[in-house]
Write a protein that holds these residues in place. Structure first.
Motif, mmCIF file in Angstrom:
data_model
loop_
_atom_site.group_PDB
_atom_site.id
_atom_site.type_symbol
_atom_site.label_atom_id
_atom_site.label_comp_id
_atom_site.label_asym_id
_atom_site.label_seq_id
_atom_site.Cartn_x
_atom_site.Cartn_y
_atom_site.Cartn_z
ATOM 1 N N ASP A 66 -9.477 7.585 11.002
ATOM 2 C CA ASP A 66 -9.958 8.789 10.337
ATOM 3 C C ASP A 66 -10.409 8.465 8.913
ATOM 4 O OD1 ASP A 66 -7.619 8.474 8.911
ATOM 5 O OD2 ASP A 66 -6.676 10.323 9.625
ATOM 6 N N ASP A 67 -10.941 9.473 8.233
ATOM 7 C CA ASP A 67 -11.473 9.277 6.879
ATOM 8 C C ASP A 67 -10.415 8.769 5.913
ATOM 9 O OD1 ASP A 67 -14.056 10.050 7.487
ATOM 10 O OD2 ASP A 67 -13.640 12.170 7.154
ATOM 11 N N GLU A 68 -9.199 9.303 6.032
ATOM 12 C CA GLU A 68 -8.137 8.933 5.097
ATOM 13 C C GLU A 68 -7.758 7.471 5.244
ATOM 14 O OE1 GLU A 68 -3.719 10.549 3.664
ATOM 15 O OE2 GLU A 68 -4.771 11.507 5.343
ATOM 16 N N PHE A 69 -7.705 6.983 6.492
ATOM 17 C CA PHE A 69 -7.365 5.577 6.719
ATOM 18 C C PHE A 69 -8.467 4.668 6.181
ATOM 19 C CE2 PHE A 69 -6.637 1.661 9.052
ATOM 20 C CZ PHE A 69 -5.248 1.589 9.131
ATOM 21 N N LEU A 70 -9.724 5.055 6.425
ATOM 22 C CA LEU A 70 -10.845 4.250 5.946
ATOM 23 C C LEU A 70 -10.937 4.274 4.426
ATOM 24 C CD1 LEU A 70 -13.193 2.479 6.868
ATOM 25 C CD2 LEU A 70 -14.607 4.524 6.989
ATOM 26 N N GLU A 71 -10.576 5.400 3.825
ATOM 27 C CA GLU A 71 -10.576 5.486 2.367
ATOM 28 C C GLU A 71 -9.499 4.577 1.776
ATOM 29 O OE1 GLU A 71 -10.021 8.865 -1.157
ATOM 30 O OE2 GLU A 71 -10.383 9.470 0.915
ATOM 31 N N GLY A 72 -8.353 4.483 2.470
ATOM 32 C CA GLY A 72 -7.276 3.624 1.998
ATOM 33 C C GLY A 72 -7.577 2.155 2.178
ATOM 34 N N PHE A 73 -8.372 1.833 3.222
ATOM 35 C CA PHE A 73 -8.732 0.436 3.502
ATOM 36 C C PHE A 73 -10.248 0.368 3.716
ATOM 37 C CE2 PHE A 73 -4.492 1.279 5.339
ATOM 38 C CZ PHE A 73 -3.731 0.473 4.498
ATOM 39 N N PRO A 74 -11.033 0.426 2.643
ATOM 40 C CA PRO A 74 -12.490 0.553 2.774
ATOM 41 C C PRO A 74 -13.196 -0.687 3.303
ATOM 42 C CG PRO A 74 -11.860 0.285 0.474
ATOM 43 C CD PRO A 74 -10.591 0.457 1.237
ATOM 44 N N SER A 96 0.850 -1.188 0.000
ATOM 45 C CA SER A 96 0.000 0.000 0.000
ATOM 46 C C SER A 96 0.888 1.241 0.000
ATOM 47 C CB SER A 96 -0.918 0.016 1.219
ATOM 48 O OG SER A 96 -1.574 1.266 1.342
ATOM 49 N N SER A 97 0.466 2.267 -0.706
ATOM 50 C CA SER A 97 1.235 3.511 -0.759
ATOM 51 C C SER A 97 0.792 4.506 0.313
ATOM 52 C CB SER A 97 1.085 4.160 -2.139
ATOM 53 O OG SER A 97 -0.284 4.430 -2.416
ATOM 54 N N LEU A 98 -0.235 4.133 1.100
ATOM 55 C CA LEU A 98 -0.785 5.049 2.105
ATOM 56 C C LEU A 98 0.134 5.119 3.332
ATOM 57 C CD1 LEU A 98 -3.194 6.826 3.029
ATOM 58 C CD2 LEU A 98 -4.136 4.774 4.112
ATOM 59 N N GLU A 99 0.624 6.313 3.620
ATOM 60 C CA GLU A 99 1.422 6.516 4.824
ATOM 61 C C GLU A 99 0.472 6.746 5.997
ATOM 62 O OE1 GLU A 99 4.502 9.895 6.138
ATOM 63 O OE2 GLU A 99 5.237 8.651 4.469
ATOM 64 N N CYS A 100 0.683 6.003 7.067
ATOM 65 C CA CYS A 100 -0.263 6.063 8.186
ATOM 66 C C CYS A 100 0.461 5.981 9.515
ATOM 67 C CB CYS A 100 -1.282 4.920 8.081
ATOM 68 S SG CYS A 100 -0.552 3.270 8.058
ATOM 69 N N SER A 101 -0.248 6.350 10.561
ATOM 70 C CA SER A 101 0.244 6.241 11.926
ATOM 71 C C SER A 101 -0.674 5.327 12.710
ATOM 72 C CB SER A 101 0.313 7.609 12.609
ATOM 73 O OG SER A 101 1.450 8.337 12.196
ATOM 74 N N LEU A 102 -0.083 4.343 13.377
ATOM 75 C CA LEU A 102 -0.826 3.406 14.216
ATOM 76 C C LEU A 102 -0.515 3.739 15.667
ATOM 77 C CD1 LEU A 102 0.001 0.081 12.294
ATOM 78 C CD2 LEU A 102 -1.834 1.736 11.828
ATOM 79 N N MET A 103 -1.547 4.078 16.429
ATOM 80 C CA MET A 103 -1.360 4.483 17.830
ATOM 81 C C MET A 103 -1.982 3.448 18.756
ATOM 82 S SD MET A 103 -2.605 7.962 19.846
ATOM 83 C CE MET A 103 -1.576 9.059 18.874
#
Length: 336
Positions: free
Chosen positions: A205-213, A102-109
């Motif tokens: 958030d919306d961006e994470f859900l959009e990347g992994f729908p 995946s090309s989505l950069e994300c933060s896991l907390m």
């Protein structure tokens, strides 16, 4: 892109039973990321990771305990999650990176929230500051020690200011609080009558859900801890071919030796010139049949016990449990 993140408040890693419970969960669920809260340990050793089943291919970030309580441990499979930066705070850890493929950069907390009003305000404020400084997709998971509304608790006793504070945090961080599949609550006080609360959850958030729908959030069985583990995952993965294994405990079960001796003896009578390959093939078939027979062995296996416990706890939550159910629950937990 498929992945699974499992979060669990284990209530201390000092007992071997709890370490073994995590190992069993890792073996069964095969998560790419594991969040553990309330470890109650300081330094994390490779020996402990090995006992947890997270030594091969896993790296970790640890927020150690303070005194005799707390502690947050995040683990990730380096072949599945490319970690670019990790940060450790008092009550949470942050992994900045991306899932491979995946090309989505994300933060896991991974979070472990306080249970006092004064500390909770500072806790949410600190998380918001961290999120503002990293303009990436966000996924938060763990034990928030807070509820969003009346549906998150089974009994009529609520802290209204704490609920409003948690809801305000979720709104300010633009996070999505979505459905928990498999149950309504993640913690029980194990009293009579019991109180059930949803303290553990994943927020994205919306961006994470959009990347992994195709994300879903599942309640897992309660084992050892008074918290259920929860799982955030995309569509189910194919586990592929399952190799044959002969575990030592099977050979110690009552009747196993007699069964195997009888199988070999009967086979020898019909196959005088039996070679090593034929013998091994016979043993493999006999062991697989023995293992799949739920009536064999000296006791109910752990999986069956967990199912029975989950069924009774479901009755407790719905208010349909009898006194006999409550007594049986104690006996089942002792067996487990």
């Amino acid at each position: 892109m498929e992945f699974r993140i499992v979060s669990w408040n284990i209530r201390g890693l000092g007992r071997k039973e709890k370490v073994q419970a995590i190992r069993n969960m890792v073996r069964e669920k095969k998560p790419q990321v594991v969040f553990i809260q309330e470890t109650k340990v300081g330094e994390i050793s490779r020996q402990l990771l090995r006992r947890m089943g997270c030594d091969k291919g896993f790296d970790f970030s640890n927020a150690p305990r303070e005194g005799s309580s707390g502690g947050v441990l995040s683990l990730w499979d380096v072949s599945c999650f490319e970690m670019l930066e990790s940060r450790v705070f008092k009550r949470f850890t942050v992994l900045l990176g991306k899932f491979r493929g995946s090309s989505l950069e994300c933060s896991l907390m991974n979070v472990y929230g306080p249970n006092t009003d004064a500390d909770r305000k500072d806790f949410f404020r600190e998380i918001l500051e961290v999120m503002k400084n990293h303009k990436v997709a966000w996924c938060l998971g763990g034990d928030f020690n807070a509820i969003t509304g009346f549906a998150d608790k089974s009994r009529w006793s609520w802290n209204f200011s704490a609920m409003e504070e948690f809801r305000s945090f979720i709104q300010a961080a633009n996070l999505i609080n979505f459905l928990l599949i498999g149950g309504a609550y993640t913690w029980s006080n194990n009293r009579d009558p019991p109180t059930f609360v949803r303290l553990d959850r994943f927020l994205v958030d919306d961006e994470f859900l959009e990347g992994f729908p195709s994300l879903n959030q599942f309640l897992l069985s309660k084992v050892i801890s008074d918290h259920n583990a929860i799982s955030l995952e995309t569509k189910k993965q194919c586990k592929g071919f399952r190799p044959f294994r002969l575990y030592n405990y099977i050979t110690a079960e009552e009747g196993f030796d007699e069964m195997l001796e009888k199988k070999i003896h009967n086979f020898q009578r019909c196959n005088v010139s039996m070679g090593a390959y034929s013998l091994l093939k016979l043993v493999k078939g006999a062991v697989k049949k023995w293992s799949s027979n739920k009536t064999s062995g000296s006791a109910l296996n752990a999986v069956e016990l967990e199912k029975q416990i989950a069924a009774i706890e479901s009755n407790l939550q719905s208010g349909t449990a009898t006194m006999l159910d409550k007594s049986e629950l104690v006996n089942l937990k002792d067996k487990l």
